[in-house]
Design a protein around this motif. Structure first.
Motif, mmCIF file in Angstrom:
data_model
loop_
_atom_site.group_PDB
_atom_site.id
_atom_site.type_symbol
_atom_site.label_atom_id
_atom_site.label_comp_id
_atom_site.label_asym_id
_atom_site.label_seq_id
_atom_site.Cartn_x
_atom_site.Cartn_y
_atom_site.Cartn_z
ATOM 1 N N ARG A 143 45.506 78.015 12.394
ATOM 2 C CA ARG A 143 44.590 79.107 12.014
ATOM 3 C C ARG A 143 43.431 78.537 11.183
ATOM 4 N N THR A 194 39.470 78.213 9.817
ATOM 5 C CA THR A 194 38.337 79.104 9.524
ATOM 6 C C THR A 194 37.077 78.453 10.076
ATOM 7 N N ILE A 224 35.040 82.687 9.895
ATOM 8 C CA ILE A 224 36.007 83.639 10.449
ATOM 9 C C ILE A 224 37.320 82.906 10.701
ATOM 10 N N ARG A 225 38.456 83.497 10.271
ATOM 11 C CA ARG A 225 39.768 82.943 10.534
ATOM 12 C C ARG A 225 40.127 83.190 12.004
ATOM 13 N N ARG A 226 40.457 82.122 12.707
ATOM 14 C CA ARG A 226 40.771 82.208 14.125
ATOM 15 C C ARG A 226 42.126 81.562 14.380
ATOM 16 N N GLU A 227 42.752 81.916 15.497
ATOM 17 C CA GLU A 227 44.064 81.390 15.855
ATOM 18 C C GLU A 227 43.976 80.694 17.209
ATOM 19 N N TYR A 228 44.573 79.487 17.266
ATOM 20 C CA TYR A 228 44.562 78.692 18.493
ATOM 21 C C TYR A 228 45.970 78.189 18.777
ATOM 22 N N TYR A 252 35.503 71.304 17.016
ATOM 23 C CA TYR A 252 35.063 72.490 17.746
ATOM 24 C C TYR A 252 33.570 72.411 18.044
ATOM 25 N N LEU A 268 33.537 78.637 20.968
ATOM 26 C CA LEU A 268 34.760 78.539 20.177
ATOM 27 C C LEU A 268 35.985 78.969 20.962
ATOM 28 N N SER A 269 35.869 79.075 22.280
ATOM 29 C CA SER A 269 37.025 79.469 23.074
ATOM 30 C C SER A 269 38.075 78.371 23.130
ATOM 31 N N GLU A 311 41.925 79.698 22.241
ATOM 32 C CA GLU A 311 41.990 80.814 21.308
ATOM 33 C C GLU A 311 43.005 81.841 21.813
ATOM 34 N N LYS A 312 43.835 82.315 20.890
ATOM 35 C CA LYS A 312 44.934 83.189 21.281
ATOM 36 C C LYS A 312 44.405 84.550 21.761
#
Length: 651
Positions: free
Chosen positions: A479, A481, A485-489, A508, A513-514, A531-532
């Motif tokens: 996860r 940032t 923005i906090r993102r999940e992969y 990245y 950011l996919s 990305e989830k």
């Protein structure tokens, strides 16, 4: 006509002198410019002149050009690499031809037995003089001198006709190796001494060595004759290579992506900047790193910054890769990249990722890089049309520089930092627009075997941005940032979760950011993460594709759990074989069996019960193949007062 009258007529311009006399030459005058009575007398004597020419015909008929003499004077070297002037070569060859004719005529007359040497040499001298209109020569007009010249020619050959000034070095003031070395050393000094100073310094040494003094004109002659030699010391290695060494002629590639040339350029456009002390300066310039496809000088990539740096070069190469994707739909590498040696160790991995071959240009050899000439083209074609143009470099003469007074008057209208970036970007985009059609044709001409795609993983590894800190794997994946923005992969790669103890750096692309790349700090492990997919909690909010993505995750988890359980059972089976073998080889007397296993582990039976079984006796090892759920009534456990051994723990 008296000599005084003739002189006055020439002085007043009434008679034209064609050739002055002296040094063996006769003065010649234009007949048509003479006074009429004199001109009439000249025409009356023409018949006598024709008679004299007929008398000279025997000599003229014998004159033939000596080809051996022509080759000799053509190859003759006054000094190593220095030949006779062309006019002298022709003159000496004609002299040989006339002398050969005179010698041949003398032999013919002597064979007839009737010859007067005094009369012969008198006529020969007059004939040679009359033949100058056709056979230009400088043989003596005096009979006795002509005779001596002919005798010397017969004894010494062709070299006797060469003037002693070309053959005699006694008059040279700089002759010995020490004198030559000293003079050339002073001429090649890096301070660029003028001729007068070189002569002065040379004469200081010559006084102590008893050498002849030299003048500035002598120094000038040596400087002109040895210009290539002294240029290395006077102008330096870079100028010497640019101006004196041989240049290789090259042709442009016939297809795009065959070769890129890259370098940095301090753009000749000024902008204003205010520092922390609220002082505004107007002499600031930005640096542009341009990646040029030399097939048609197309700026495939560029980046603008304060100064050239590895980060700016990386950004320019990244822009080039992204632009290839805009043009073709995929990122393409170039077959060859030409760069300089700036930060070559740091940038080598970046160069290797973007090009099949990397060929750095020789140090300080600007003429080998096409991008250098392209910078001059941009400066002349675009920058020169702006009011904040700075000129063509500090070494250019004043005639090609802008008016400083006008720049001072307009300095407050110069753009700021953002304005100059927009100005430079507009220039590059104009270039791309003008050459787009031509460049697309060159892309079509690129052979399929030279079309080199760049993988997403390689692009992110070398040109992606990197998170500041490392991250651990969690049930949600990683996860980071990114861009605030906090993102999940996560990834469906089974081996990803086997490295749960590792910490990961995330690379990245800010524009996409996919997908991201997870790399451990040592760089030994790499995983592409997606990305989830975000599932809605409420069933009524589900859309097309949600069920498919959910099923994909559920299937992955089932297979992962099944394969993990199966792998564990396989390990247990192999471990049981090892333990059973060891049990047969080692005595069990004196070893106490482990009791109360169900008191520590909640293992249920086939009916899902645990408490009833916990009160029963210890069952046999579940790893054994004949294990059943039936209780063993007659299990005998041997006890011993000895302490447990590693074998007991295995059991």
């Amino acid at each position: 006509m008296s000599a005084d009258r003739l002189y006055k007529l020439c002085q007043r311009g009434r008679v034209r002198r064609v050739q002055t006399g002296g040094n063996g030459r006769e003065a010649l005058y234009d007949v048509e410019s003479l006074p009429e009575p004199i001109r009439v007398q000249v025409y009356q004597r023409i018949s006598d002149r024709e008679a004299e020419e007929r008398a000279a015909e025997p000599l003229s008929q014998l004159i033939e050009i000596d080809s051996a003499a022509v080759r000799y004077y053509s190859d003759y070297e006054v000094s190593p690499g220095v030949h006779l002037p062309n006019a002298r070569q022709q003159l000496y060859a004609v002299n040989c031809a006339v002398l050969n004719a005179i010698i041949q005529l003398l032999k013919q007359l002597q064979s007839q037995g009737k010859v007067s040497l005094q009369s012969f040499w008198q006529q020969a001298a007059e004939s040679a003089l009359r033949l100058r209109d056709v056979w230009v020569n400088d043989l003596p007009t005096n009979p006795r001198s002509l005779q001596r010249k002919c005798q010397l020619y017969q004894s010494q050959g062709y070299e006797s006709l060469i003037h002693r000034g070309y053959r005699n070095s006694n008059a040279r003031k700089v002759d010995s190796e020490e004198q030559v070395s000293l003079l050339l050393h002073l001429l090649s000094h890096y301070n660029n001494l003028d001729d007068t100073m070189v002569a002065r310094l040379y004469n200081v040494i010559s006084d102590q060595q008893s050498w002849p003094q030299i003048s500035a004109s002598t120094v000038r002659s040596w400087r002109i004759d040895h210009q290539s030699l002294i240029a290395y010391g006077r102008k330096g290695e870079t100028r010497y290579r640019s101006e004196q060494t041989m240049t290789v002629r090259r042709k442009r590639p016939t297809s795009a992506l065959a070769m890129w040339s890259m370098d940095g350029w301090t753009c000749e456009l000024l902008y204003q900047s205010t520092n922390g002390k609220r002082v505004t300066t107007y002499h600031n310039r930005m640096t542009v790193v341009v990646v040029l496809d030399v097939s048609c000088n197309y700026p495939i990539g560029y980046a603008i910054g304060e100064h050239e740096s590895p980060a700016l070069i990386k950004e320019a190469l990244r822009n080039a890769l992204l632009h290839t994707r805009e043009l073709t739909g995929q990122m393409l590498r170039t077959n060859q990249l030409q760069s300089d040696h700036y930060a070559i160790k740091t940038l080598s991995p970046l160069y290797a990722a973007v090009a099949e071959r990397v060929t750095p240009a020789r140090v300080r050899n600007a003429k080998a890089k096409p991008v250098e000439a392209y910078f001059n083209y941009l400066n002349t074609t675009y920058c020169q049309t702006y009011s904040n143009w700075a000129g063509k470099g500090i070494t250019t003469r004043d005639g090609k520089q802008p008016n400083v007074d006008a720049l001072n008057a307009l300095r407050k209208q110069f753009p700021d930092r953002q304005g100059i970036i927009a100005q430079i970007s507009h220039i590059i985009e104009q270039e791309r627009t003008l050459k787009h059609a031509e460049y697309m044709e060159l892309l079509e001409a690129l052979p399929a075997q030279h079309r080199l795609p760049l993988s997403r993983e390689s692009y992110l590894l070398h040109y992606g941005e990197t998170t500041q800190r490392t991250l651990a794997i969690s049930p949600q994946g990683v996860r980071p940032t990114l861009l605030g923005i906090r993102r999940e992969y996560d990834t469906f790669d089974r081996s990803w979760r086997e490295h749960s103890s590792e910490r990961w750096l995330i690379k990245y692309d800010p524009d996409d950011l996919s997908e991201v790349l997870a790399v451990n700090p040592e760089g030994t492990l790499r995983y592409m993460l997606q990305e989830k997919y975000v599932q809605p909690m409420a069933l009524i909010e589900r859309t097309e594709g949600d069920a498919r993505e959910l099923e994909r995750v559920m299937t992955y988890n089932k297979e992962l759990e099944r394969d993990t359980r199966q792998a564990l059972l396989d390990h247990r089976t192999r471990a049981a074989a090892v333990i059973n073998t060891t049990q047969q080889q080692l005595p069990l007397e004196g070893h106490e069996q482990i009791k109360g296993l169900l008191g520590r582990l909640v293992l249920v039976d086939s009916k899902g019960q645990h408490k009833d079984e916990r009160s029963r006796e210890l069952r046999p090892d579940p790893l054994e193949a004949d294990y059943t759920d039936e209780p063993l009534e007659t299990l005998e456990v041997e006890t011993s007062t000895q302490t447990d051994t590693p074998y007991d723990l295995l059991w």
